[in-house]
Design an enzyme around this catalytic site. Structure first.
Site, PDB file in Angstrom:
ATOM      1  N   GLU A  15       8.324   1.203  -4.260  1.00 26.32           N
ATOM      2  CA  GLU A  15       8.453   2.231  -3.229  1.00 26.32           C
ATOM      3  C   GLU A  15       9.491   1.876  -2.156  1.00 26.32           C
ATOM      4  O   GLU A  15      10.290   2.711  -1.765  1.00 26.32           O
ATOM      5  CB  GLU A  15       7.097   2.480  -2.569  1.00 26.32           C
ATOM      6  CG  GLU A  15       6.111   3.241  -3.437  1.00 26.32           C
ATOM      7  CD  GLU A  15       6.524   4.696  -3.645  1.00 26.32           C
ATOM      8  OE1 GLU A  15       7.271   5.241  -2.809  1.00 26.32           O
ATOM      9  OE2 GLU A  15       6.105   5.288  -4.656  1.00 26.32           O
ATOM     10  N   SER A  16       9.456   0.643  -1.669  1.00 23.07           N
ATOM     11  CA  SER A  16      10.276   0.319  -0.495  1.00 23.07           C
ATOM     12  C   SER A  16      11.095  -0.963  -0.611  1.00 23.07           C
ATOM     13  O   SER A  16      11.866  -1.274   0.302  1.00 23.07           O
ATOM     14  CB  SER A  16       9.370   0.195   0.733  1.00 23.07           C
ATOM     15  OG  SER A  16       8.505  -0.934   0.599  1.00 23.07           O
TER      16      SER A  16
END
Length: 465
Positions: free
Chosen positions: A319-320
């Site tokens: 995700e990040s």
């Protein structure tokens, strides 16, 4: 007295653990290739992924700051991309085990910097050479330094099980009185180099490139004594997979011509500074056991969720990239990239606060777990539904679940449901009356799940719980 005891202990060790190599000894053949599974390139492409065996080392395959890295890894990833398939890796240090996996159809390539030998050709076919490598003795400068081959007489050398090093050592001398103790162990080359440094063993043998990488940041290591001269190294495939071999050879030829192989070789073997940091960092699976700076809160959050923390770490990386200030083009923020409406719903006031962002995402995952729990009671299967729902929304996954039932497949198996999720780009399916959420690029969500589970498998193998 000591001169009497030392040879006695040496012989005792050989009788108990190892083998003695003399001029008369012939290397035993292992019957690992009786009936190879018939599986060639068309089957691999149809299956959608290619499986390769790699070694866990600073030049082959490892985890650094959450990312998968390594010379063999990047080569294989490039090959898989050129074939239009995904890459599944199997980590092994035992070459005989790797050949068995190949034989049984559990792997398609053995990418372990293999020296081409007549004995190995009885079991496998080799690709065109990817490079050349020589073999050196790895020892401590402060130990009983060996400066010539003759001084290896009556010494004990630890090597990986099934490695070509055994025959190389056995071929060192034509003198019938020359003997070297060889202890084959189920440990990788870099693990044995570490044992030399830790004074647990005196000697091992390694490929010169790998040995030099380790010696650049360990001044105590001596790798100057050559055991074998330069010889070609290649990848191994099943002997009954000629089309796969042909495709790999074509790919090797193109990558050599483009300079890709030389650039990648420089990255992993010639840049000693980068090699040092990657291998000794606390965030490396080689030098430490951390995946990110947020491991502690990920572990706390995973315990709250009931997941292996390395699975949650895989999701966070996807995700990040472990950046708590990451923001997507759509406005998703934080470690788990939550949208503003989701942040508010699950009580996140500051999306850039790592703990708040993480716990907000965990609460969302718990909600999704509850949504799917009765429909998908088996936890390992349910996780795939949860991950897909986190990516694309549980409404789209539920549509695919309904379509799976309608067409007589098993809605409790992700393999069946993911097939229909990918079909949600087809009007025949997304306009079906039972579909409520309409069109969706379901293949993106399916790949998302695969990416996370592949990364999780790497974390699970290379990072301690």
């Amino acid at each position: 007295m000591r001169r009497i005891i030392t040879p006695f202990l040496f012989v005792l060790l050989l009788l108990t653990f190892g083998v003695q190599c003399t001029f008369f000894e012939k290397e035993k053949k292992n019957n690992v290739w009786e009936d190879p599974v018939a599986l060639d390139i068309d089957d691999i492409v149809k299956r959608g992924y290619i499986r390769a065996v790699v070694d866990n080392s600073s030049t082959s395959y490892y985890i650094y700051r959450g990312r998968r890295m390594g010379y063999e890894f990047e080569l294989l990833r490039n090959l898989a991309s050129s074939l239009g398939v995904r890459l599944h890796l199997i980590v092994k240090s035992d070459i005989e085990d790797a050949f068995l996996l190949l034989n049984r159809g559990k792997a398609d390539i053995v990418a372990m910097n293999l020296e081409i030998s007549a004995d190995r050709k009885n079991y496998v076919s080799f690709s065109d050479p990817i490079g050349e490598v020589s073999t050196v003795l790895v020892q401590r400068k402060s130990g009983k330094m060996i400066s010539s081959i003759d001084q290896l007489k009556d010494q004990l050398i630890h090597i990986p099980q099934g490695a070509i090093y055994k025959s190389q050592i056995c071929n060192l001398s034509q003198d019938s009185t020359f003997s070297v103790g060889i202890m084959e162990v189920r440990e990788g080359r870099e693990q044995l180099i570490s044992k030399v440094l830790e004074k647990k063993i005196d000697f091992t043998v390694a490929d010169r490139d790998l040995a030099l990488v380790n010696a650049t940041y360990n001044n105590e290591l001596d790798v100057s004594l050559e055991i074998s001269e330069l010889s070609p190294v290649a990848w191994a495939v099943r002997p009954n997979a000629p089309s796969l071999e042909k495709v790999i050879n074509s790919w090797i030829g193109k990558r050599k011509k483009s300079g890709y192989l030389a650039t990648l070789y420089s990255k992993y073997f010639l840049n000693s500074k980068n090699s040092y940091y990657r291998s000794n960092s606390a965030f490396s699976s080689l030098g430490g056991n951390k995946i990110s700076a947020y491991d502690d809160i990920i572990k706390t959050a995973a315990e709250n969720l009931g997941w292996d923390w390395r699975l949650l770490a895989s999701l966070v990386y996807k995700e990040s990239g472990f950046n708590p200030e990451a923001t997507s083009y759509a406005g998703a923020t934080g470690l788990l990239q939550l949208m503003p409406v989701t942040l508010e719903r699950f009580g996140v006031d500051n999306p850039n606060d790592p703990y708040q962002s993480l716990m907000g995402g965990v609460n969302f995952l718990k909600y999704l777990d509850k949504f799917w729990r009765e429909r998908i009671p088996e936890s390992n299967e349910r996780i795939k539904f949860i991950l897909a729902s986190y990516n694309i929304g549980h409404g789209h996954v539920e549509d695919a679940w309904k379509l799976t039932m309608k067409y007589g497949k098993n809605p409790q198996y992700w393999e069946h449901v993911s097939h229909f999720l990918k079909l949600k780009t087809d009007p025949e399916y997304y306009r079906d009356p039972i579909v409520r959420s309409g069109y969706a690029k379901g293949h993106i969500a399916v790949n998302y799940v695969d990416d996370i589970l592949i990364l999780y498998n790497s974390y699970r193998v290379l990072v301690e719980p």
